[in-house]
Write a protein that holds these residues in place. Structure first.
Motif, PDB file in Angstrom:
ATOM      1  N   GLU A   1       0.855  -1.178   0.000  1.00  0.00           N
ATOM      2  CA  GLU A   1       0.000   0.000   0.000  1.00  0.00           C
ATOM      3  C   GLU A   1       0.896   1.235   0.000  1.00  0.00           C
ATOM      4  OE1 GLU A   1      -3.274   0.136  -0.225  1.00  0.00           O
ATOM      5  OE2 GLU A   1      -3.372  -2.048  -0.336  1.00  0.00           O
ATOM      6  N   THR A   2       0.703   2.089  -0.950  1.00  0.00           N
ATOM      7  CA  THR A   2       1.602   3.238  -1.102  1.00  0.00           C
ATOM      8  C   THR A   2       1.512   4.215   0.069  1.00  0.00           C
ATOM      9  OG1 THR A   2      -0.119   4.378  -2.382  1.00  0.00           O
ATOM     10  CG2 THR A   2       1.550   3.117  -3.615  1.00  0.00           C
ATOM     11  N   ILE A   3       0.482   4.124   0.894  1.00  0.00           N
ATOM     12  CA  ILE A   3       0.377   5.089   2.002  1.00  0.00           C
ATOM     13  C   ILE A   3       1.343   4.749   3.139  1.00  0.00           C
ATOM     14  CG2 ILE A   3      -2.041   5.594   1.475  1.00  0.00           C
ATOM     15  CD1 ILE A   3      -2.793   3.973   3.972  1.00  0.00           C
ATOM     16  N   ILE A   4       1.775   3.502   3.253  1.00  0.00           N
ATOM     17  CA  ILE A   4       2.720   3.116   4.305  1.00  0.00           C
ATOM     18  C   ILE A   4       4.136   3.300   3.755  1.00  0.00           C
ATOM     19  CG2 ILE A   4       3.504   1.296   5.867  1.00  0.00           C
ATOM     20  CD1 ILE A   4       0.742   2.331   6.520  1.00  0.00           C
ATOM     21  N   GLU A   5       4.675   4.478   3.956  1.00  0.00           N
ATOM     22  CA  GLU A   5       5.974   4.825   3.403  1.00  0.00           C
ATOM     23  C   GLU A   5       7.015   5.139   4.467  1.00  0.00           C
ATOM     24  OE1 GLU A   5       4.919   8.168   1.014  1.00  0.00           O
ATOM     25  OE2 GLU A   5       4.325   6.943  -0.709  1.00  0.00           O
ATOM     26  N   ALA A   6       6.597   5.374   5.700  1.00  0.00           N
ATOM     27  CA  ALA A   6       7.528   5.795   6.748  1.00  0.00           C
ATOM     28  C   ALA A   6       8.491   4.673   7.105  1.00  0.00           C
ATOM     29  CB  ALA A   6       6.754   6.232   7.991  1.00  0.00           C
ATOM     30  N   ASP A   7       9.678   5.053   7.543  1.00  0.00           N
ATOM     31  CA  ASP A   7      10.644   4.070   8.030  1.00  0.00           C
ATOM     32  C   ASP A   7      10.246   3.571   9.420  1.00  0.00           C
ATOM     33  OD1 ASP A   7      12.302   4.247   5.763  1.00  0.00           O
ATOM     34  OD2 ASP A   7      13.265   6.044   6.561  1.00  0.00           O
ATOM     35  N   LYS A   8       9.677   4.468  10.224  1.00  0.00           N
ATOM     36  CA  LYS A   8       9.270   4.107  11.579  1.00  0.00           C
ATOM     37  C   LYS A   8       7.841   3.593  11.555  1.00  0.00           C
ATOM     38  CE  LYS A   8      12.224   7.503  13.919  1.00  0.00           C
ATOM     39  NZ  LYS A   8      12.240   8.657  14.872  1.00  0.00           N
ATOM     40  N   ILE A   9       7.673   2.297  11.807  1.00  0.00           N
ATOM     41  CA  ILE A   9       6.340   1.695  11.821  1.00  0.00           C
ATOM     42  C   ILE A   9       6.221   0.758  13.015  1.00  0.00           C
ATOM     43  CG2 ILE A   9       6.052   1.832   9.313  1.00  0.00           C
ATOM     44  CD1 ILE A   9       6.711  -1.190   9.248  1.00  0.00           C
ATOM     45  N   GLU A  10       4.988   0.428  13.338  1.00  0.00           N
ATOM     46  CA  GLU A  10       4.706  -0.541  14.401  1.00  0.00           C
ATOM     47  C   GLU A  10       3.708  -1.556  13.869  1.00  0.00           C
ATOM     48  OE1 GLU A  10       4.122   0.108  18.962  1.00  0.00           O
ATOM     49  OE2 GLU A  10       2.139   0.296  18.034  1.00  0.00           O
ATOM     50  N   ILE A  11       4.023  -2.834  14.085  1.00  0.00           N
ATOM     51  CA  ILE A  11       3.143  -3.923  13.651  1.00  0.00           C
ATOM     52  C   ILE A  11       2.533  -4.557  14.889  1.00  0.00           C
ATOM     53  CG2 ILE A  11       2.984  -6.037  12.278  1.00  0.00           C
ATOM     54  CD1 ILE A  11       5.762  -5.305  11.119  1.00  0.00           C
ATOM     55  N   LYS A  12       1.196  -4.666  14.886  1.00  0.00           N
ATOM     56  CA  LYS A  12       0.505  -5.283  16.023  1.00  0.00           C
ATOM     57  C   LYS A  12      -0.329  -6.455  15.541  1.00  0.00           C
ATOM     58  CE  LYS A  12       0.052  -1.587  19.433  1.00  0.00           C
ATOM     59  NZ  LYS A  12      -0.903  -0.830  20.276  1.00  0.00           N
ATOM     60  N   PRO A  13      -0.319  -7.576  16.290  1.00  0.00           N
ATOM     61  CA  PRO A  13      -1.163  -8.720  15.933  1.00  0.00           C
ATOM     62  C   PRO A  13      -2.623  -8.418  16.249  1.00  0.00           C
ATOM     63  CG  PRO A  13      -0.054  -9.116  18.014  1.00  0.00           C
ATOM     64  CD  PRO A  13       0.492  -7.828  17.495  1.00  0.00           C
ATOM     65  N   PRO A  14      -3.544  -9.229  15.763  1.00  0.00           N
ATOM     66  CA  PRO A  14      -4.966  -9.006  16.051  1.00  0.00           C
ATOM     67  C   PRO A  14      -5.245  -8.969  17.552  1.00  0.00           C
ATOM     68  CG  PRO A  14      -4.707 -10.635  14.318  1.00  0.00           C
ATOM     69  CD  PRO A  14      -3.333 -10.385  14.863  1.00  0.00           C
ATOM     70  N   ALA A  15      -6.146  -8.094  17.938  1.00  0.00           N
ATOM     71  CA  ALA A  15      -6.489  -7.954  19.354  1.00  0.00           C
ATOM     72  C   ALA A  15      -7.421  -9.065  19.831  1.00  0.00           C
ATOM     73  CB  ALA A  15      -7.151  -6.595  19.600  1.00  0.00           C
ATOM     74  N   GLY A  16      -7.948  -9.870  18.913  1.00  0.00           N
ATOM     75  CA  GLY A  16      -8.836 -10.961  19.280  1.00  0.00           C
ATOM     76  C   GLY A  16      -9.416 -11.595  18.035  1.00  0.00           C
ATOM     77  N   ALA A  17     -10.313 -12.560  18.244  1.00  0.00           N
ATOM     78  CA  ALA A  17     -10.958 -13.235  17.118  1.00  0.00           C
ATOM     79  C   ALA A  17     -11.754 -12.217  16.305  1.00  0.00           C
ATOM     80  CB  ALA A  17     -11.869 -14.343  17.628  1.00  0.00           C
ATOM     81  N   GLY A  18     -11.682 -12.342  14.981  1.00  0.00           N
ATOM     82  CA  GLY A  18     -12.415 -11.439  14.111  1.00  0.00           C
ATOM     83  C   GLY A  18     -11.764 -10.083  13.952  1.00  0.00           C
ATOM     84  N   LYS A  19     -10.512  -9.936  14.385  1.00  0.00           N
ATOM     85  CA  LYS A  19      -9.788  -8.670  14.269  1.00  0.00           C
ATOM     86  C   LYS A  19      -8.629  -8.818  13.284  1.00  0.00           C
ATOM     87  CE  LYS A  19     -12.148  -6.396  17.415  1.00  0.00           C
ATOM     88  NZ  LYS A  19     -12.917  -5.180  17.096  1.00  0.00           N
ATOM     89  N   ALA A  20      -8.191  -7.694  12.750  1.00  0.00           N
ATOM     90  CA  ALA A  20      -7.116  -7.684  11.766  1.00  0.00           C
ATOM     91  C   ALA A  20      -5.795  -7.286  12.403  1.00  0.00           C
ATOM     92  CB  ALA A  20      -7.466  -6.710  10.642  1.00  0.00           C
ATOM     93  N   TRP A  21      -4.716  -7.591  11.699  1.00  0.00           N
ATOM     94  CA  TRP A  21      -3.407  -7.064  12.045  1.00  0.00           C
ATOM     95  C   TRP A  21      -3.393  -5.567  11.697  1.00  0.00           C
ATOM     96  CZ3 TRP A  21       1.271  -9.799  13.414  1.00  0.00           C
ATOM     97  CH2 TRP A  21       1.105 -11.170  13.582  1.00  0.00           C
ATOM     98  N   THR A  22      -2.537  -4.795  12.370  1.00  0.00           N
ATOM     99  CA  THR A  22      -2.411  -3.381  12.036  1.00  0.00           C
ATOM    100  C   THR A  22      -0.947  -3.020  11.819  1.00  0.00           C
ATOM    101  OG1 THR A  22      -2.270  -2.700  14.367  1.00  0.00           O
ATOM    102  CG2 THR A  22      -4.465  -2.744  13.356  1.00  0.00           C
ATOM    103  N   VAL A  23      -0.729  -2.159  10.856  1.00  0.00           N
ATOM    104  CA  VAL A  23       0.593  -1.592  10.599  1.00  0.00           C
ATOM    105  C   VAL A  23       0.415  -0.074  10.615  1.00  0.00           C
ATOM    106  CG1 VAL A  23       2.557  -1.443   9.041  1.00  0.00           C
ATOM    107  CG2 VAL A  23       1.260  -3.585   9.219  1.00  0.00           C
TER     108      VAL A  23
END
Length: 479
Positions: free
Chosen positions: A308-330
């Protein structure tokens, strides 16, 4: 009416504001507020200013103190993120990470962050990994979204709570609640200051008295305060957003006006599930619980987000899903200018982006909130931001100390033992037109309700003023 000519403590003739007119009444009120708030709230402001100046300068100190954890020899190659995570998990007893922050540049370390029930609110355990060879470089507690390290966290806690926990937050809220009012009252005094009538022949005599007589102190105090007033108002407004009582009111107001910061949707839509209605994780993925998480998911999620072209920063954080039916976040976490705070949600089964959050689409109020917080913490413009913050904070500290020196020089040298100084003349109620008095009272009540600690302390000052006036004006009995 003919203006009244008075003589100030430095022996200089001045033209006072004519009593009975709004200008004179406003000056009397501003003088009263500036005096009482300066004397009684000054110690709280002084502590906040000095600790704030120290906090503004901590990023450079942090780099030196934690160089082993933060820096490694620069290398253009790195091992997969999964291998770095496994190295951190060996230190954390196999626990699944709560978040991962890949090394933003060659020479930086990767942070693999874990929850720990023994830590405080907003704290997490960070294992620092060399991305070139998965070497463990350190194990530290980090705080907040910005991930500040222990030394800066201690300074931050000193600044916010005096190391007293939630009860200590009242001190910083009291200081922030009064800073804007003291500043505006000082500005009103500076704008309505009387015109000097000093004859030319007295200039040499006045120079001999020195810059640090009361007149010289007043000039430096007033001019310096006006020069820094924008900074004072900024620190007060942004500081109140973190406060307890007033902060809740500010949050409610922002919600009512739809000024809140938008949130990334992470709930997975039913249409994105597999054909049998059950999400079948690919790549060995799924929602991590306990130790059941394949670290290779982080590499797959990061690759999907980078598409996705919007995620361009060098500093990022990746988080796993917070529970069932949830997505990963970057999420982009680069808070310098220009701000990079875009985010995407990634489906754990299909590795498709399910939703986006673009900072450019934020409302102006949400952007100003983001920029205000980042500028207050000294990260928006890097070192320049930190130096300006330190200058404003030290200027505030100097203004407070100068105000106390002026008060001390104004004290009576004769009289009762308790009379360590006289407050400005109590003229507002006697000289102001009733519409002005009613307006000031209504505004004071409204502000006091919105900023409870300001309202309570203002009521205490008013009661003290009334009692002091009654004591000083009581009928004298025979000696």
């Amino acid at each position: 009416m003919t203006p009244i000519i008075t003589v100030d403590p430095a022996g200089q003739a001045t033209e006072a504001a004519t009593p009975g007119k709004p200008r004179g009444a406003v000056r009397a009120l501003a003088k009263r507020l500036h005096f009482y708030a300066g004397v009684f709230i000054g110690p709280f402001l002084l502590i906040a200013a000095l600790s704030g100046a120290l906090y503004a300068l901590t990023p450079a100190l942090e780099e030196a103190i934690y160089s082993k954890e933060l820096r490694v020899p620069a290398s253009q190659s790195s091992v997969p993120l999964a291998e770095q995570i496994r190295a951190a998990q060996q230190i954390a007893g196999g626990q699944a990470p709560a978040a991962v922050r890949p090394a933003p540049r060659p020479g930086d370390t990767t942070r693999v962050m874990f929850t720990d029930p023994g830590l405080g609110e907003s704290e997490s355990r960070a294992i620092f990994i060399n991305p070139a060879n998965a070497e463990v470089r350190g194990d530290l507690t980090v705080y907040g979204t910005s991930g500040v390290l222990p030394f800066r966290t201690w300074i931050d806690d000193l600044h916010r709570t005096l190391l007293l926990g939630d009860a200590g937050r009242l001190y910083s809220e009291l200081a922030a609640s009064w800073l804007w009012l003291i500043s505006l009252a000082g500005l009103a005094l500076w704008l309505t200051r009387p015109r000097r009538k000093t004859p030319k022949k007295d200039v040499t005599a006045r120079t001999r008295t020195g810059r640090f007589n009361r007149g010289g102190l007043a000039k430096v105090h007033g001019t310096g305060g006006v020069a820094l007033i924008v900074g004072f108002l900024f620190l007060s407004a942004t500081g109140l957003t973190w406060s307890g009582l007033a902060g809740n009111n500010i949050t409610s107001l922002r919600s009512a006006l739809n000024w809140t910061t938008p949130q990334l949707p992470t709930t997975i839509d039913g249409a994105d599930a597999s054909a049998d209605g059950v999400q079948q994780p690919h790549h060995g993925g799924g929602t991590p619980t306990g130790t059941s998480m394949d670290p290779t998911m982080y590499d797959h999620v990061l690759a999907a987000a980078r598409q996705e072209t919007i995620i361009e920063a060098d500093k990022i954080e990746i988080k796993p899903p917070a529970g069932a039916g949830k997505a990963w976040t970057v999420t982009e976490i680069d808070r310098s200018w220009p701000t990079q705070a875009d985010a995407v949600a990634v489906h754990p089964a299909t590795m498709k982006v399910t939703s986006k959050l673009v900072f450019e689409d934020f409302t102006l109020a949400a952007k100003l909130t983001r920029w205000g917080i980042d500028a207050h913490t000294g990260v928006l413009f890097g070192l320049a931001n930190q130096l300006v913050l330190a200058l404003i904070a030290l200027g505030l500290a100097g203004s407070i100390i100068g105000g106390y020196l002026m008060w001390w020089k104004r004290r009576p040298t004769r009289g009762t033992a308790w009379a360590v100084g006289r407050a400005p003349s109590q003229r507002f109620l006697r000289t102001s037109p009733w519409p002005l008095t009613a307006t000031v009272a209504a505004v004071a009540i409204a502000v006091g309700v919105f900023l409870p600690l300001l309202g309570i302390s203002l009521a205490v000052f008013l009661a003290f003023d009334v009692v002091l006036s009654l004591i000083k004006n009581r009928p004298q009995t025979g000696k």
